[in-house]
Write an enzyme that holds these catalytic residues in place. Structure first.
Site, mmCIF file in Angstrom:
data_model
loop_
_atom_site.group_PDB
_atom_site.id
_atom_site.type_symbol
_atom_site.label_atom_id
_atom_site.label_comp_id
_atom_site.label_asym_id
_atom_site.label_seq_id
_atom_site.Cartn_x
_atom_site.Cartn_y
_atom_site.Cartn_z
ATOM 1 C CG HIS A 160 -1.956 -0.838 1.406
ATOM 2 N ND1 HIS A 160 -1.951 -1.718 2.468
ATOM 3 C CD2 HIS A 160 -2.781 -1.383 0.643
ATOM 4 C CE1 HIS A 160 -3.108 -2.502 2.109
ATOM 5 N NE2 HIS A 160 -3.530 -2.202 1.132
ATOM 6 C CE LYS A 199 -13.547 -6.041 4.300
ATOM 7 N NZ LYS A 199 -12.775 -5.411 3.139
ATOM 8 N NE ARG A 217 -2.905 -6.963 -4.324
ATOM 9 C CZ ARG A 217 -3.704 -7.279 -3.533
ATOM 10 N NH1 ARG A 217 -3.412 -7.159 -2.073
ATOM 11 N NH2 ARG A 217 -5.026 -6.744 -3.548
ATOM 12 C CB SER A 248 -4.451 -6.269 4.792
ATOM 13 O OG SER A 248 -4.106 -4.881 4.255
HETATM 14 P P1 ADP Z 1 -5.848 -5.937 0.515
HETATM 15 O O1 ADP Z 1 -5.907 -6.255 -0.614
HETATM 16 O O2 ADP Z 1 -4.553 -5.873 1.047
HETATM 17 O O3 ADP Z 1 -6.865 -6.069 1.714
HETATM 18 P P2 ADP Z 1 -7.243 -3.096 0.198
HETATM 19 O O4 ADP Z 1 -8.487 -3.615 -0.033
HETATM 20 O O5 ADP Z 1 -6.682 -2.434 1.409
HETATM 21 O O6 ADP Z 1 -6.024 -4.266 0.460
HETATM 22 O O7 ADP Z 1 -6.440 -2.345 -0.976
HETATM 23 C C1 ADP Z 1 -6.259 -0.905 -1.234
HETATM 24 C C2 ADP Z 1 -5.600 -0.748 -2.549
HETATM 25 O O8 ADP Z 1 -4.460 -1.175 -2.341
HETATM 26 C C3 ADP Z 1 -6.054 -1.715 -3.594
HETATM 27 O O9 ADP Z 1 -5.824 -0.819 -4.875
HETATM 28 C C4 ADP Z 1 -5.081 -2.747 -3.946
HETATM 29 O O10 ADP Z 1 -4.980 -3.385 -5.188
HETATM 30 C C5 ADP Z 1 -3.743 -2.012 -3.417
HETATM 31 N N1 ADP Z 1 -2.904 -3.112 -2.855
HETATM 32 C C6 ADP Z 1 -2.866 -3.853 -1.881
HETATM 33 N N2 ADP Z 1 -1.967 -4.599 -1.632
HETATM 34 C C7 ADP Z 1 -1.020 -3.975 -2.600
HETATM 35 C C8 ADP Z 1 0.318 -4.675 -2.882
HETATM 36 N N3 ADP Z 1 0.825 -5.439 -2.530
HETATM 37 N N4 ADP Z 1 1.025 -3.902 -3.883
HETATM 38 C C9 ADP Z 1 0.561 -2.745 -4.528
HETATM 39 N N5 ADP Z 1 -1.033 -2.640 -4.278
HETATM 40 C C10 ADP Z 1 -1.729 -3.055 -3.279
#
Ligand code: ADP
Length: 159
Positions: free
Chosen positions: A17, A41, A89, A127
């Protein structure tokens, strides 16, 4: 001023992130990290805690942190954001993200979704993976910012 928003659950924020947020901040004048606070959630950290953890990891005057419950495009409109920045990803992200981007574009055509590709080392980082590794006693040092590692360890182990 060109404002972009980086939305997500950030439960908790990972190095993946953070990389996307920092790269977005190099492109746009201001980036607002928007923590989704959807009360239905179940999350490991509360909205306030997730905001606080993010704030400790970011640096740079042009990165702000906020939360929002409801339609993301409503928030984007309210802030006059020109872009929603998402990290991509593996291919598995693509279908869902593409669907969301098209929906948001039709709800608010003035706002573009911009995809930044994940770095190789973050390609499989999420996460949920962090929480799983942590709960099983694994080392999460290479997945999350050092400054919040102990907080995550404590919470995952139920302290
Ligand atoms: P997660 O999938 O880890 O629960 P979120 O729903 O909080 O994450 O994702 C928020 C944004 O961050 C999304 O656009 C997601 O694609 C991006 N994101 C999550 N993990 C990564 C990563 N390892 N590398 C790049 N972007 C990421």
């Amino acid at each position: 001023m060109k404002i972009a928003i980086c939305p997500g659950s950030f439960d908790p924020i990972t190095l993946g992130h953070l990389d996307i947020i920092e790269r977005a901040a190099d492109i746009f004048d201001e980036v607002i990290v928007v923590v989704a606070s959807n009360s239905s959630k179940k999350t490991l950290f509360s909205t306030e805690e997730r905001i606080e953890l993010i704030k400790r990891c970011i640096s740079g005057d042009n990165i702000k942190v906020d939360s929002h419950c409801g339609l993301l495009v409503d928030y984007a409109k309210e802030k006059g954001a020109v872009a929603i920045v998402k990290g991509l990803r593996a291919m598995s992200d693509f279908d869902y993200e593409f669907q969301q981007a098209l929906t948001n574009k039709s709800l608010y055509p003035e706002c573009e979704t911009v995809f930044l590709s994940a770095r190789g080392e973050n390609m499989f980082l999420s996460s949920s993976m962090v929480k799983e590794v942590c709960a099983l006693g694994g080392d999460i040092s290479s997945f999350v910012p050092k400054i919040i590692k102990d907080d995550i360890n404590k919470r995952c182990k139920g302290d």
